[in-house]
Enzyme design. Sequence first.
Site, mmCIF file in Angstrom:
data_model
loop_
_atom_site.group_PDB
_atom_site.id
_atom_site.type_symbol
_atom_site.label_atom_id
_atom_site.label_comp_id
_atom_site.label_asym_id
_atom_site.label_seq_id
_atom_site.Cartn_x
_atom_site.Cartn_y
_atom_site.Cartn_z
ATOM 1 N N GLU A 1 38.258 54.468 -47.290
ATOM 2 C CA GLU A 1 37.317 53.632 -48.026
ATOM 3 C C GLU A 1 36.285 54.525 -49.031
ATOM 4 O O GLU A 1 35.817 55.500 -48.420
ATOM 5 C CB GLU A 1 36.584 52.923 -47.054
ATOM 6 C CG GLU A 1 35.359 51.941 -47.618
ATOM 7 C CD GLU A 1 34.793 51.136 -46.362
ATOM 8 O OE1 GLU A 1 34.349 51.840 -45.318
ATOM 9 O OE2 GLU A 1 34.291 50.009 -46.303
ATOM 10 N N SER A 2 36.294 54.041 -49.933
ATOM 11 C CA SER A 2 35.046 54.728 -51.019
ATOM 12 C C SER A 2 33.667 54.097 -50.857
ATOM 13 O O SER A 2 32.868 54.748 -50.912
ATOM 14 C CB SER A 2 35.626 55.038 -52.209
ATOM 15 O OG SER A 2 35.384 53.565 -53.064
ATOM 16 N N CYS B 1 32.168 45.336 -48.761
ATOM 17 C CA CYS B 1 33.201 45.533 -47.641
ATOM 18 C C CYS B 1 34.298 45.293 -47.836
ATOM 19 O O CYS B 1 35.550 45.780 -47.437
ATOM 20 C CB CYS B 1 32.624 45.085 -46.154
ATOM 21 S SG CYS B 1 32.221 43.670 -46.201
ATOM 22 N N HIS C 1 0.811 -1.229 0.194
ATOM 23 C CA HIS C 1 0.096 0.099 -0.170
ATOM 24 C C HIS C 1 0.767 1.312 0.109
ATOM 25 O O HIS C 1 1.722 1.156 0.872
ATOM 26 C CB HIS C 1 -0.772 -0.070 1.304
ATOM 27 C CG HIS C 1 -1.757 1.116 1.187
ATOM 28 N ND1 HIS C 1 -3.237 1.365 0.641
ATOM 29 C CD2 HIS C 1 -1.636 2.532 1.853
ATOM 30 C CE1 HIS C 1 -3.591 2.437 0.762
ATOM 31 N NE2 HIS C 1 -2.868 3.032 1.521
ATOM 32 N N ASP D 1 -7.500 -1.689 4.103
ATOM 33 C CA ASP D 1 -6.156 -1.074 4.333
ATOM 34 C C ASP D 1 -5.766 -1.337 5.965
ATOM 35 O O ASP D 1 -5.285 -0.391 6.431
ATOM 36 C CB ASP D 1 -5.717 0.045 3.877
ATOM 37 C CG ASP D 1 -5.876 -0.111 2.421
ATOM 38 O OD1 ASP D 1 -5.796 -0.978 1.643
ATOM 39 O OD2 ASP D 1 -6.317 1.233 1.833
HETATM 40 P P1 NAP Z 1 26.744 52.746 -41.225
HETATM 41 O O1 NAP Z 1 26.247 54.179 -41.606
HETATM 42 O O2 NAP Z 1 27.396 52.847 -40.174
HETATM 43 O O3 NAP Z 1 25.214 52.000 -40.835
HETATM 44 C C1 NAP Z 1 25.031 50.457 -40.557
HETATM 45 C C2 NAP Z 1 23.782 50.467 -40.055
HETATM 46 O O4 NAP Z 1 24.110 51.280 -38.392
HETATM 47 C C3 NAP Z 1 22.723 51.057 -40.630
HETATM 48 O O5 NAP Z 1 21.615 50.063 -40.247
HETATM 49 C C4 NAP Z 1 22.309 52.379 -39.598
HETATM 50 O O6 NAP Z 1 21.049 52.897 -39.609
HETATM 51 C C5 NAP Z 1 22.967 51.915 -38.467
HETATM 52 N N1 NAP Z 1 23.179 53.076 -37.584
HETATM 53 C C6 NAP Z 1 23.527 54.282 -37.800
HETATM 54 N N2 NAP Z 1 23.821 55.261 -36.598
HETATM 55 C C7 NAP Z 1 23.438 54.168 -35.487
HETATM 56 C C8 NAP Z 1 23.387 54.516 -34.231
HETATM 57 N N3 NAP Z 1 23.651 55.643 -33.618
HETATM 58 N N4 NAP Z 1 23.155 53.461 -33.350
HETATM 59 C C9 NAP Z 1 22.762 52.161 -33.996
HETATM 60 N N5 NAP Z 1 22.564 51.954 -35.353
HETATM 61 C C10 NAP Z 1 22.908 52.960 -36.147
HETATM 62 O O7 NAP Z 1 27.074 51.945 -42.334
HETATM 63 P P2 NAP Z 1 26.515 51.853 -43.850
HETATM 64 O O8 NAP Z 1 26.565 53.296 -44.607
HETATM 65 O O9 NAP Z 1 25.162 51.360 -43.848
HETATM 66 O O10 NAP Z 1 27.242 50.591 -44.599
HETATM 67 C C11 NAP Z 1 28.534 50.965 -45.217
HETATM 68 C C12 NAP Z 1 29.669 50.361 -44.041
HETATM 69 O O11 NAP Z 1 29.483 49.162 -43.635
HETATM 70 C C13 NAP Z 1 31.057 50.528 -44.944
HETATM 71 O O12 NAP Z 1 31.924 51.159 -44.108
HETATM 72 C C14 NAP Z 1 31.409 49.079 -45.022
HETATM 73 O O13 NAP Z 1 32.603 48.623 -45.222
HETATM 74 C C15 NAP Z 1 30.771 48.416 -43.806
HETATM 75 N N6 NAP Z 1 30.535 47.099 -44.075
HETATM 76 C C16 NAP Z 1 31.413 46.290 -43.403
HETATM 77 C C17 NAP Z 1 31.114 44.954 -43.337
HETATM 78 C C18 NAP Z 1 31.819 43.860 -42.775
HETATM 79 O O14 NAP Z 1 31.341 42.831 -42.801
HETATM 80 N N7 NAP Z 1 33.007 44.172 -42.252
HETATM 81 C C19 NAP Z 1 30.152 44.545 -44.492
HETATM 82 C C20 NAP Z 1 29.259 45.213 -44.957
HETATM 83 C C21 NAP Z 1 29.453 46.775 -44.746
HETATM 84 P P3 NAP Z 1 20.801 53.797 -41.120
HETATM 85 O O15 NAP Z 1 20.009 52.873 -42.221
HETATM 86 O O16 NAP Z 1 19.753 54.705 -40.519
HETATM 87 O O17 NAP Z 1 21.939 54.640 -41.467
#
Ligand code: NAP
Length: 913
Positions: free
Chosen positions: A815-816, A717, A111, A147
């Site tokens: 970077e451009s 990038c 039980h 039980d």
């Molecule tokens: P970004 O101006 O730094 O923006 C990237 C992201 O961050 C966007 O979504 C942006 O929003 C946001 N953002 C901006 N200010 C912010 C804040 N104060 N707080 C939080 N988020 C914020 O870069 P991007 O012009 O978009 O991209 C180009 C850059 O990315 C280049 O320098 C490139 O070399 C780099 N990249 C690097 C890789 C890697 O793997 N290393 C890959 C791709 C690109 P908004 O959309 O409003 O601007």
Amino acid sequence: MALKIKIAIIGQSNFAADVLELLLERSNIQIVGVFTIPDKGSREDILATTATIHNIPVFKFASWRRKGIALPEVLEQYKSVGATLNVLPFCSQFIPMEVIDGAVLGSICYHPSILPRHRGASAISWTLIEGDEVAGFSIFWADDGLDTGPLLLTRQTNLEPTDTLDTIYKRFLYPEGVKAMGVAVDMVASGTAPKIIQAEVGATYDPAMFKTENQIINLQAPAEKIWNFVRGLDSVPGAIATALHDNGSEEQIRLFGAHLYSGGPVSNGKVLRLRGLTKPAWIHSGGLLIEGTDGVFVNIRRIKRGTKVISASEWFNQAEDQSITDFSEDELAKRTLLAGIWKAILKDEIDSSTDFFASGAGSMDVVRLVEEVKDAFDVPLQNEQVFMAPVFEEFFSELVRFLRLGSACSGDQQLEFEAFTLRANKREIRVPTQLFINGEFVDAEAQRTLEIVNPTTEEVLCKVACASATDVDKAVQAAHSAFYGPWKQITPRQRGQMMLNLADLMERNKEELATIESVDSGAVYTLALKTHVGMSIEAWRYFAGWCDKIQGNTIPVNPARPNNVLTFTRKEPIGVCGLITPWNYPLMMLSWKMAACIAAGNTCLIKPAQTCPLTALKFAELTVQAGFPAGVINVLPGKGSDAGQAVADHKLVRKLGFTGSTPIGKHIMKSCADSNLKKCSLELGGKSPLIIFADCDLDKAVRHGMSSVFFNKGENCIAAGRLFVEDRIHDEFIRRVLKDLRTMTIGDPLDRATAHGPQNHKAHFDKLLEFCKRGVDEGAKLVYGGCRVPHLKGYFFTPTVFTNVTDDMFIAQEESFGPIMIISKFSGSDVDSLMQRANRTEYGLASGVFTKDIGKALSFADNIEAGTVFVNVYNKTDVAAPFGGFKQSGYGKDLGHEALNEYLKTKCVTVEY
Ligand code: NAP
């Protein structure tokens, strides 16, 4: 030789079968007969099966007596075995006194309570309901009372706060009970078994809990009483409560998984009214919270609605009644066929309420059912659906749902959203334009929108909701609830399957996704198909494979002798992760980050770049179809300075994955530190050197040199930001580049012949013009481009070539992010200086070298300060290879196994024994 004790075992179930097996090991005992219940359908009790295996006579009686009188034919069969001791391990039948007294040594009975407490059929339940501090069992000499016979032995254990009816039975009453039955028989055999008269003091006779009216919980009670009642009936049959719906209807439910809750009232719960409870109960992320009359809370983790057990936290997400009643003749014929399949598996009669698992089915039976249903009805059900609908009628309804609507239904609701219709590429594509929070598309709180511009036409495509900090907070709360709620319940393998489902859906929609990407970001369609979308799909598939392979290590550490010690690590998800991505590969950047993040078991919200969020929104739609629970993935288009900043600042976000520019990366890192020291990984800008030695394969070097700069219109990038070409081939290299550039097709990115599309958006386009002007002003030689493509609307920038670039120039350092080739000369006699020049930048993302000399190539790979090195190739990335920069190109990796660690934390556990 001593005479053997002849034992009759009277009882049923595994417990009795285990006692039988135990007694068979004793040489001084002979089991002369087993008396048990009749077969249920074609299923016999396990005690009978066990006895037959051991050639012991088995008797199956539906009843031993009628109107209180022993049945003569039953008595006769019992007497025929000549038992000297009756052993009743677990017996649910009334055994007549002629049998109890019929063996010379008597009858001993198990039980499950410490008699005289909790006499009756529901002793274990009452041990818990009454809040006893100990549980136990008794073996007593059966007599004519309930039980009440003299005790032979008792055993007890402390009740733990986590004990339920199930746990106390499984951990103590069953295993110790079986052993104790053996001990009791030994004592009888050796003549040492006592007969201790039960005291009447402290005796209790408790009601039987198999009666439904006794299973109803009184909620007007202190928390401890509510808790004890629920665990006393957990998991069978479950305490009954009644939910009162807003429309006036009532629903009977059963409660499971109770615990006292010290977290206090919840802030984000939803009210559920229960009959008999004056205060509201709350459904929250951890379950159903009930306040006792003493102000203490009890939390209920699971609720049974109808025949389904759900997480209590899911109460408001479950449709109340999903049953189908209007079956066609054809469907009813299928019902008969299905019942036949169930019958063959369960070896039992099937009715609407037959429960697959309660009828004894195991996991192999689930597989068989799914396969047979596939064969018979061509319906691809999943194993989970058997677990979700274990009762025949429910399962049949599920099958009919599939047959009526096709596999797309599988119970999922139609997702509603506001959309714009993109008519392009001979397609009409509905693209959501709202924020995706907690599994739904919703407007932004402040009703703000972003204008999305088509870079090919410079015209506004549509408006998309623009998230604010309030919206970010909502998404974080949803991700937080999902992380501690439904997402935790999902096994790693199920998680992987969901990711594969998603990848399949992306594959099926890849033309749509690539079209959206092309129109939204200006990506050349063929490249969008192959890279933007193709590599996204690969990332989801690759990381899906990791889900069930996330494991720690065992580590040899020094023990404090004489003790031993075991130290091991666990890899755990971090929690809610924020992802912020740039505009150059919108869907691919999302996938690189999110696939690793989700595979690791986190939940997330992503803020895509404000200029092109459309593929992220289409992706959000697919996550629902793939089966991700609400809140696991949230997508919030918005501005970086507002929504992005709110993600970086949020205190519940524990990890931030960022890809973007170096200045914003630095700013974000500060925000991560200031807010809650959240972990962050930063994939930032680059100025990657590409070195071309004279001993290279020049054709290949030109081809790859071109794509190292102009791939994805330079919005890449890892684009080679600076080319160093050996003086001996410098002029020839430029001649060939210019020749190729002159024949490059520039135009509509959707045209399959196009090689070069428009830049992503106007601000970026203007920056490129400015960049080129600066190069010219600094004295670099502009040999091609540097301007808008003449006569073309849209942000079309002519692929550009600068030569005579010296190290101190701005265009050599910065970077451009556009289609601009920067060429410097070097002398093959001074490779050391060349390496210094290549490394003289604050960036360190990628690099490349073209040479046929393996020594030079490896020496370059040794000395270059970059996260990625390409030799005789460029842009050759792969989802399995880690990707990320050195120096001010950031830290942390995307892709490969290393990316998984970015979204995991390591816990070290040390055990001394
Ligand atoms: P970004 O101006 O730094 O923006 C990237 C992201 O961050 C966007 O979504 C942006 O929003 C946001 N953002 C901006 N200010 C912010 C804040 N104060 N707080 C939080 N988020 C914020 O870069 P991007 O012009 O978009 O991209 C180009 C850059 O990315 C280049 O320098 C490139 O070399 C780099 N990249 C690097 C890789 C890697 O793997 N290393 C890959 C791709 C690109 P908004 O959309 O409003 O601007």
